[in-house]
Write an enzyme that holds these catalytic residues in place. Structure first.
Site, mmCIF file in Angstrom:
data_model
loop_
_atom_site.group_PDB
_atom_site.id
_atom_site.type_symbol
_atom_site.label_atom_id
_atom_site.label_comp_id
_atom_site.label_asym_id
_atom_site.label_seq_id
_atom_site.Cartn_x
_atom_site.Cartn_y
_atom_site.Cartn_z
ATOM 1 N N LYS A 181 -10.156 -0.029 -2.549
ATOM 2 C CA LYS A 181 -10.105 -0.326 -1.117
ATOM 3 C C LYS A 181 -10.549 0.900 -0.348
ATOM 4 C CE LYS A 181 -6.910 -1.541 2.642
ATOM 5 N NZ LYS A 181 -5.554 -2.012 2.978
ATOM 6 N N ASP B 123 0.862 -1.182 0.000
ATOM 7 C CA ASP B 123 0.000 0.000 0.000
ATOM 8 C C ASP B 123 0.895 1.227 0.000
ATOM 9 O OD1 ASP B 123 -1.753 -2.093 0.502
ATOM 10 O OD2 ASP B 123 -3.003 -0.927 1.883
ATOM 11 N N LYS C 5 -6.910 3.094 -3.331
ATOM 12 C CA LYS C 5 -7.350 3.033 -1.933
ATOM 13 C C LYS C 5 -7.619 4.445 -1.448
ATOM 14 C CE LYS C 5 -5.278 1.766 2.556
ATOM 15 N NZ LYS C 5 -4.147 1.094 3.222
#
Lengths: 336, 288
Positions: free
Chosen positions: A272, A173, A236
């Protein structure tokens, strides 16, 4: 470290000299962007977001009622979509071990509860998490690139990524450079994502837009496209470290972006939602938005995730409630 | 120009976490006096209102149970002060609800206020009566203290809308529990008014939650709710046996009143104060 990464878009003096034949992004996804100019054309061509309309849309989707059978199925699905996260300065090996145990068997008293998708930890705890999880299906995700602010030099960020991957992270991430994005240096952000993607190797790359700092939904749409064009496997919402995290309108805009990107390119990018999602009720609302915006193809852990910690317990509570009919005591489930 | 004013009609709402919401379900029901006159539309609490109320009561528990007994006494006494200043309103609704005449309803309000003061006084005396030092054969000091049970669901009596309500709820609060109370189904308005005055009596949000509704609908929810620690079955009627069995699955402390407990005018004694306390015993070495 040898400079193995070409950053073509940074040499802005002559966009045409960057070589349009260079292929960026994921192997499955040849980028069509060869220069900063092309990037500006691509992002500039995006239409603006109707903020009032987006808010109204999520509000109306939030009132959908779910029949009991659907609700049960979605509660289980939501559990399988969780990236069980601990990103605190006081994380200990013991805490990570218990998190991993919980990821594998969220409710030890009920073997029908599925495992979560992944555990998400800082890079230095990746190898511990990987060892604890063994060869189970639960992935290890790690934040990297000077999470959460992203304020470090490129070499430091790339080293951060490589270390995490080497330690066994299946998913990375990364955070984008919001300062660069907001000041209009989109090429710089693009190049960073390309470089990190390359450093990830076979690990999946989730690009954190930190939508709470992007101010407008127009920016969210632009940043989503930028990340996808640069090769993100997932986009995300948030780090969870700024006051405003995932909100339904933001997720709606990101889902529209992945839907349109799929129509354009045939490539399915995941979304996400992370931060601030604590109740099963909210999670189910997000799943309705996913289904109605991107489509049912996204209702899989491969394409939709929740970054959360306390959400899992609420899902377990609601699941137990559905099963027994009685409301459940919160401390029946382990804390973090 | 007419001097007639439009009626300002009142909506009788729930008390959950210090706020006055309508029922989550949007339902309401009509309440009439025992003679059949319309008294008001009252929120009809649902299962999900119980859930929200229990969450609020759980969240309020540490602060209320951790407050000094003296402080709890002051807060409860403040309820009596507030009721004193609105006694005519209370008396009017008690009279209408329970078909009493003026003198009788005033007398009920008097008894209620006195009952509140009684329990306010008990807050810092419970520990002396229910606790104490225990003689032990060793160099130890050993003492037992009563501690609150936790979140208590109270099914308030169906007949006595004010005095009975206060007599069921106050003892649980006095010893440091937080309460989710279901008022009388046909006579809820005095309890709703009581909820309103707690907002000006410094009762912390969530400590007392009042739901107007149907005991046979909300009782099973409270009885099976794992996060409720105790259940007062005063207003449960025929359901009391079933609810006590439901409560057993999550090991709740249950209070089932005897005929003696239902005489609201009698001296209340300490039965209800003892109903929802747990005894903690501590050993401590004796120093030289």
């Amino acid at each position: 470290m040898a400079n193995v990464v070409t950053l073509p878009l940074c040499s802005q003096s002559s966009p045409s000299s960057t070589g349009a034949d260079i292929v960026f992004g994921a192997p499955h996804q040849p980028s069509r962007i060869g220069s900063e100019t092309e990037l500006r054309v691509a992002l500039g061509g995006l239409s603006g977001v109707d903020t009032v309309g987006a808010n109204a849309r999520v509000a109306s989707l939030g009132t959908r009622s779910l029949k009991q059978g659907t609700k049960r199925a979605l509660l289980d699905l939501a559990i399988t979509m969780i990236d069980l996260t601990t990103l605190e300065g006081n994380d200990t090996p013991g805490k990570v071990r218990s998190l991993c145990a919980k990821a594998l068997r969220p409710d030890p008293s009920d073997p029908t509860v599925p495992s979560v998708a992944a555990v998400c930890v800082y890079p230095d705890l990746v190898s511990l998490a990987r060892t604890t999880l063994g060869d189970s299906s639960v992935a290890v995700a790690s934040v990297a690139t000077a999470f959460p602010s992203g304020r470090a030099s490129m070499n430091v960020k790339l080293a951060d990524v490589r270390e995490a991957v080497a330690a066994g992270a299946n998913e990375i991430d990364m955070v984008i450079d919001r300062g660069a994005f907001l000041s209009g240096r989109w090429g710089l952000v693009f190049d960073e994502i390309v470089a990190v993607k390359e450093a990830c190797g076979s690990a999946h790359l989730k690009v954190i837009l930190e939508t709470g700092e992007l101010v407008t939904l127009d920016n969210v749409r632009r940043a989503s496209w930028l990340a996808m064009l640069a090769g993100a496997d997932f986009i995300k919402t948030s780090t969870g470290k700024v006051p405003v995290a995932a909100t339904p309108p933001v997720v709606l805009v990101m889902l529209e972006a992945v839907r349109d990107f799929a129509e354009d390119t045939g490539v399915l990018i995941g979304v996400k939602a992370a931060g601030g999602i604590r109740t099963a009720k909210d999670a189910l609302k997000y799943l309705v938005i996913v289904n109605e915006t991107a489509g049912s193809a996204w209702l899989t852990p491969d394409l939709y995730r929740f970054g959360a910690s306390s959400l899992l317990n609420d899902l377990l509570m609601q699941r137990a409630k559905q099963k027994s009919g009685a409301y459940v005591r919160p401390d029946r489930f382990s804390g973090d | 120009m007419s001097n007639e004013r439009l009626d300002v009609r009142k909506t009788y709402k729930l008390l959950i976490n210090g706020a006055f919401p309508r029922s989550e379900s949007g339902r309401s029901y009509e309440v009439t006096s025992s003679a059949g006159a319309f008294l008001g539309n009252v929120s009809w609490a649902s299962r999900k209102d119980v859930r929200e109320a229990v969450i609020a009561a759980r969240a309020a528990l540490s602060k209320w149970s951790g407050a000094t007994a003296y402080n709890r006494g002051q807060v409860l006494y403040r309820i009596a002060e507030m009721m004193e200043s609105r006694r005519d309103e209370f008396a009017a609704y008690v009279a209408a609800s329970e078909s009493l005449n003026d003198r009788e309803s005033q007398s009920v309000v008097n008894e209620t206020i006195d009952r509140i003061v009684w329990y306010a006084g008990w807050t810092d005396k419970v520990a002396q009566v229910l606790g104490g030092t225990n003689p032990v054969a060793g160099p130890f000091f050993n003492f037992s203290i009563p501690t609150p049970t936790g979140v208590i669901g109270v099914l308030a009596p169906q007949d006595s809308s004010l005095l009975g309500f206060v007599s069921s709820v106050l003892p649980a609060l006095a010893v440091g529990n937080t309460v989710v109370a279901v008022s009388s189904e046909r006579r809820p308005i005095p309890a709703v008014l009581l909820g309103e005055i707690t907002a000006t009596a410094d009762v912390p949000a969530g400590v007392l939650n009042i739901l107007s509704g149907v005991a046979s609908e909300l009782g099973p929810v409270l009885a099976t709710h794992e996060d409720v620690d105790g259940l007062d079955l005063t207003g449960a009627g025929d359901l009391a046996g079933t609810l006590a069995a439901d409560a057993a699955t999550s090991i709740k402390r249950v209070f089932r009143p005897t005929a003696l407990d239902l005489d609201w005018s009698a001296s209340p004694g300490t039965r209800r104060l003892r109903a929802f306390v747990e005894t903690s015993t501590v050993w401590h070495t004796v120093g030289q």
